[in-house]
Design an enzyme around this catalytic site. Structure first.
Site, short mmCIF file in Angstrom:
data_model
loop_
_atom_site.label_atom_id
_atom_site.label_comp_id
_atom_site.label_asym_id
_atom_site.label_seq_id
_atom_site.Cartn_x
_atom_site.Cartn_y
_atom_site.Cartn_z
N SER A 1 2.11 5.37 -1.88
CA SER A 1 2.52 5.97 -3.30
C SER A 1 3.41 5.30 -3.93
O SER A 1 3.56 5.12 -5.25
CB SER A 1 3.07 7.35 -2.95
OG SER A 1 4.07 7.43 -2.08
N GLU B 1 -0.69 -5.48 5.60
CA GLU B 1 0.64 -5.42 5.27
C GLU B 1 1.47 -6.72 5.73
O GLU B 1 2.15 -7.55 5.14
CB GLU B 1 1.23 -4.22 5.13
CG GLU B 1 0.59 -3.16 4.30
CD GLU B 1 1.41 -1.92 4.41
OE1 GLU B 1 1.03 -0.92 3.66
OE2 GLU B 1 1.88 -1.69 5.64
N THR C 1 0.81 -1.08 0.02
CA THR C 1 0.15 0.08 0.10
C THR C 1 0.89 1.30 -0.01
O THR C 1 1.83 1.30 0.80
CB THR C 1 -0.80 -0.02 1.42
OG1 THR C 1 -1.55 -1.15 1.32
CG2 THR C 1 -1.77 1.28 1.44
C1 5RP Z 1 1.10 2.07 4.46
C2 5RP Z 1 2.73 1.94 4.37
C3 5RP Z 1 3.62 2.26 3.00
O1 5RP Z 1 4.24 1.32 2.74
C4 5RP Z 1 4.55 3.42 3.82
O2 5RP Z 1 3.69 4.23 4.27
C5 5RP Z 1 5.16 4.18 2.47
O3 5RP Z 1 4.40 4.70 1.76
P1 5RP Z 1 4.82 5.68 0.75
O4 5RP Z 1 5.13 4.58 -0.47
O5 5RP Z 1 3.60 6.24 -0.16
O6 5RP Z 1 5.83 6.54 0.88
O7 5RP Z 1 3.18 1.23 5.46
O8 5RP Z 1 0.71 1.43 5.60
#
Ligand code: 5RP
Length: 220
Positions: free
Chosen positions: A33, A106, A31
């Site tokens: 970006s 996750e 999950t």
């Molecule tokens: C979501 C997560 C994401 O992997 C983490 O926040 C990194 O997100 P991004 O790729 O948007 O920086 O753990 O629960």
């Protein structure tokens, strides 16, 4: 670093993960970006994955839009690979995750997969975990109880107000930690009554980190 520069590095890391996906397999999909770029790349390589196991409702929506079938983990016997981002990562491949609040699913999908590849831009690479507040998913009725326990240990938990996880729980973002021994802290915090999941991924770390930089992708 501008958002566009960060996005370019995230995209590089995501695209570098493609060559590690067994063709025709079911893929665990994280999950955030960075994973969004992975899903875009999967959509552009139609048929590379047969289906996916999703780590959040947000990712399921993106996978649906990309035309990738989403399977329930309970219906999947073989999950060779999980790919996800992180909020912080060390060279030991210990991670803080959960900035997006999807840490529980996750961690479940990571546990189910044979291999876990973490895709990050180089701003996420740290010497010691803890500058990023550590997310902890808690049963709502235990939120203040757990917050008091954390405060007694010298930490500063902040309730992520207005946010409810896909599992109907709350998140405490824990500030003020310098995490020297991530596997031990993960075990200690996971053992607190009312804690659902701690956003430390150290007892089951990533098997590989793909770090997007201005120059290319570094593999750790
Ligand atoms: C979501 C997560 C994401 O992997 C983490 O926040 C990194 O997100 P991004 O790729 O948007 O920086 O753990 O629960």
């Amino acid at each position: 670093m501008t958002a566009a520069m960060a996005d370019a590095k995230k995209r590089r890391a995501a695209e570098a993960a493609l060559k590690h996906i067994p063709a025709g397999s079911v893929l665990g999909v994280g999950t955030g970006s960075t994973v969004r770029f992975l899903i875009e790349a999967l959509a552009a390589h139609s048929g590379l994955v047969r289906a996916a196991v999703s780590s959040s409702n947000a990712t399921t929506t993106l996978l649906d839009a990309a035309g990738i079938p989403v399977l329930d983990l309970n219906d999947v016997a073989d999950l060779p690979l999980y790919i996800d981002g992180a909020d912080e990562a060390t060279r030991a491949r210990h991670l803080i995750k959960g900035g997006g609040g999807a840490l529980t699913r996750e961690k479940i999908v990571a546990a189910a997969a044979d291999r876990f590849i973490c895709i990050v831009d180089d701003s996420k690479l740290v010497g010691v975990l803890g500058s990023f507040p550590l997310p902890i998913e808690v049963i709502p009725m235990a939120r203040k109880l757990i917050a008091r326990w954390l405060e007694a240990r010298g930490a500063r938990p902040v309730w992520r107000q207005g946010f409810v996880t896909d599992n109907g729980n709350h998140i405490l973002d824990v500030h003020g930690l310098t995490i020297a021994d991530a596997p031990t802290l993960e075990g200690d915090l996971t053992g607190l009554t009312g804690v659902v999941t701690v956003g430390l991924f150290a007892r089951r770390p990533a098997d590989m980190l793909l770090v997007g930089t201005d120059q290319g992708v570094v593999t750790i």
